[in-house]
Design a protein around this motif. Structure first.
Motif, PDB file in Angstrom:
ATOM      1  N   ASP A  17       0.837  -1.195   0.000  1.00  0.00           N
ATOM      2  CA  ASP A  17       0.000   0.000   0.000  1.00  0.00           C
ATOM      3  C   ASP A  17       0.877   1.253   0.000  1.00  0.00           C
ATOM      4  O   ASP A  17       0.672   2.167  -0.807  1.00  0.00           O
ATOM      5  CB  ASP A  17      -0.909  -0.036   1.234  1.00  0.00           C
ATOM      6  N   MET A  18       1.863   1.286   0.873  1.00  0.00           N
ATOM      7  CA  MET A  18       2.722   2.465   0.977  1.00  0.00           C
ATOM      8  C   MET A  18       3.565   2.670  -0.288  1.00  0.00           C
ATOM      9  O   MET A  18       3.993   3.774  -0.576  1.00  0.00           O
ATOM     10  CB  MET A  18       3.638   2.370   2.200  1.00  0.00           C
ATOM     11  N   GLN A  19       3.754   1.598  -1.061  1.00  0.00           N
ATOM     12  CA  GLN A  19       4.483   1.718  -2.325  1.00  0.00           C
ATOM     13  C   GLN A  19       3.555   2.089  -3.485  1.00  0.00           C
ATOM     14  O   GLN A  19       3.990   2.179  -4.620  1.00  0.00           O
ATOM     15  CB  GLN A  19       5.201   0.402  -2.641  1.00  0.00           C
ATOM     16  N   GLY A  20       2.271   2.273  -3.182  1.00  0.00           N
ATOM     17  CA  GLY A  20       1.326   2.724  -4.193  1.00  0.00           C
ATOM     18  C   GLY A  20       0.652   1.628  -4.989  1.00  0.00           C
ATOM     19  O   GLY A  20       0.105   1.887  -6.057  1.00  0.00           O
ATOM     20  N   HIS A  21       0.651   0.399  -4.493  1.00  0.00           N
ATOM     21  CA  HIS A  21       0.068  -0.716  -5.229  1.00  0.00           C
ATOM     22  C   HIS A  21      -1.397  -0.991  -4.888  1.00  0.00           C
ATOM     23  O   HIS A  21      -1.948  -1.984  -5.356  1.00  0.00           O
ATOM     24  CB  HIS A  21       0.896  -1.985  -5.010  1.00  0.00           C
ATOM     25  N   TYR A  22      -1.999  -0.164  -4.097  1.00  0.00           N
ATOM     26  CA  TYR A  22      -3.432  -0.270  -3.800  1.00  0.00           C
ATOM     27  C   TYR A  22      -4.131   0.882  -4.513  1.00  0.00           C
ATOM     28  O   TYR A  22      -3.504   1.906  -4.814  1.00  0.00           O
ATOM     29  CB  TYR A  22      -3.673  -0.189  -2.290  1.00  0.00           C
ATOM     30  N   PRO A  23      -5.444   0.743  -4.782  1.00  0.00           N
ATOM     31  CA  PRO A  23      -6.150   1.819  -5.492  1.00  0.00           C
ATOM     32  C   PRO A  23      -6.014   3.178  -4.803  1.00  0.00           C
ATOM     33  O   PRO A  23      -5.819   4.192  -5.462  1.00  0.00           O
ATOM     34  CB  PRO A  23      -7.598   1.348  -5.513  1.00  0.00           C
ATOM     35  N   LYS A  43      -4.237   5.113  -1.139  1.00  0.00           N
ATOM     36  CA  LYS A  43      -3.406   4.974   0.059  1.00  0.00           C
ATOM     37  C   LYS A  43      -4.305   4.678   1.254  1.00  0.00           C
ATOM     38  O   LYS A  43      -5.345   5.290   1.433  1.00  0.00           O
ATOM     39  CB  LYS A  43      -2.624   6.258   0.336  1.00  0.00           C
ATOM     40  N   GLY A  44      -3.897   3.712   2.039  1.00  0.00           N
ATOM     41  CA  GLY A  44      -4.649   3.356   3.241  1.00  0.00           C
ATOM     42  C   GLY A  44      -5.655   2.240   3.039  1.00  0.00           C
ATOM     43  O   GLY A  44      -6.234   1.752   4.010  1.00  0.00           O
ATOM     44  N   ASP A  45      -5.875   1.809   1.792  1.00  0.00           N
ATOM     45  CA  ASP A  45      -6.846   0.730   1.537  1.00  0.00           C
ATOM     46  C   ASP A  45      -6.456  -0.582   2.228  1.00  0.00           C
ATOM     47  O   ASP A  45      -7.305  -1.416   2.505  1.00  0.00           O
ATOM     48  CB  ASP A  45      -6.992   0.463   0.035  1.00  0.00           C
ATOM     49  N   SER A  46      -5.179  -0.762   2.503  1.00  0.00           N
ATOM     50  CA  SER A  46      -4.727  -2.023   3.086  1.00  0.00           C
ATOM     51  C   SER A  46      -4.894  -2.081   4.596  1.00  0.00           C
ATOM     52  O   SER A  46      -4.784  -3.154   5.184  1.00  0.00           O
ATOM     53  CB  SER A  46      -3.249  -2.244   2.780  1.00  0.00           C
ATOM     54  N   ILE A  47      -5.142  -0.955   5.229  1.00  0.00           N
ATOM     55  CA  ILE A  47      -5.124  -0.913   6.691  1.00  0.00           C
ATOM     56  C   ILE A  47      -6.118  -1.883   7.329  1.00  0.00           C
ATOM     57  O   ILE A  47      -5.733  -2.654   8.213  1.00  0.00           O
ATOM     58  CB  ILE A  47      -5.283   0.532   7.205  1.00  0.00           C
ATOM     59  N   PRO A  48      -7.395  -1.924   6.918  1.00  0.00           N
ATOM     60  CA  PRO A  48      -8.304  -2.891   7.557  1.00  0.00           C
ATOM     61  C   PRO A  48      -7.846  -4.341   7.378  1.00  0.00           C
ATOM     62  O   PRO A  48      -7.874  -5.127   8.335  1.00  0.00           O
ATOM     63  CB  PRO A  48      -9.650  -2.658   6.866  1.00  0.00           C
ATOM     64  N   GLY A  49      -7.401  -4.696   6.190  1.00  0.00           N
ATOM     65  CA  GLY A  49      -6.931  -6.060   5.940  1.00  0.00           C
ATOM     66  C   GLY A  49      -5.670  -6.388   6.715  1.00  0.00           C
ATOM     67  O   GLY A  49      -5.525  -7.488   7.260  1.00  0.00           O
ATOM     68  N   THR A  50      -4.753  -5.439   6.774  1.00  0.00           N
ATOM     69  CA  THR A  50      -3.513  -5.650   7.524  1.00  0.00           C
ATOM     70  C   THR A  50      -3.811  -5.858   9.000  1.00  0.00           C
ATOM     71  O   THR A  50      -3.274  -6.778   9.628  1.00  0.00           O
ATOM     72  CB  THR A  50      -2.552  -4.462   7.329  1.00  0.00           C
TER      73      THR A  50
END
Length: 132
Positions: free
Chosen positions: A101-107, A109-116
Motif C-alpha cells: 500500500d505504501m508503495q502505491g500498489h493499492y487503489p 493509500k490506506g486501503d490495506s489498513i483494515p486487511g492488515t
C-alpha cells in the motif's frame, strides 16, 4: 493455553480461512474485489498470485486450528508449536499488505489498513497472551 490466546488464535484462523475462497475462487466477483481492494481490471494480472496466496492462508489457518485442538487434546508441545509458528507467520507476513500500500500498489493509500489489521492483530494477541 489460556482462553484469550485460544479465542484470538481461532479468530485469526477463521479470518484466514474465510478469505481463502475470496482470493482463490471468487476474485472475479465485485464483492470480493471490493473486499480485497482489487480493481476489476487488475484481476487477471493478480490471479497467478491470488490463488497460491489464498491456499497459503488456508493452510496457515488450518494449522492454527490444529494447534488449538492439539493443546485441548493433551498434546501441548505439538499444539503450542503449531499455534506459535502459524500465528508468527501471520504477524510477520500480513504487514506486507501495508508495505505494498505504501508503495502505491493499492487503489488508494490506506486501503490495506483494515486487511492488515485483521490479518495481524488477532494472531499478535494470541502470541502475546500465550505465556499468561
Amino acid at each position: 493455553m489460556n482462553a484469550v490466546s485460544q479465542v484470538s488464535a481461532v479468530l485469526a484462523a477463521v479470518i484466514y480461512i474465510v478469505v481463502f475462497p475470496l482470493e482463490s475462487f471468487l476474485l472475479h466477483r465485485p464483492g470480493a474485489q471490493k473486499f480485497l481492494s482489487t480493481p476489476p481490471q487488475n484481476v487477471p494480472a493478480v490471479m497467478m498470485w491470488a490463488i497460491p496466496t489464498g491456499f497459503r492462508n488456508l493452510v496457515i489457518g488450518l494449522g492454527v486450528l490444529a494447534g488449538v485442538v492439539a493443546v485441548n487434546m493433551g498434546h501441548p508441545v505439538v499444539g503450542y508449536t503449531l499455534v506459535i509458528y502459524c500465528c508468527a507467520n501471520m504477524v510477520l507476513t500480513a504487514p506486507a499488505m501495508f508495505l505494498a500500500d505504501m508503495q502505491g500498489h493499492y487503489p488508494k493509500k490506506g486501503d490495506s489498513i483494515p486487511g492488515t489489521l485483521g490479518a495481524t492483530v488477532p494472531a499478535l494477541i494470541a502470541l502475546i497472551a500465550l505465556p499468561f
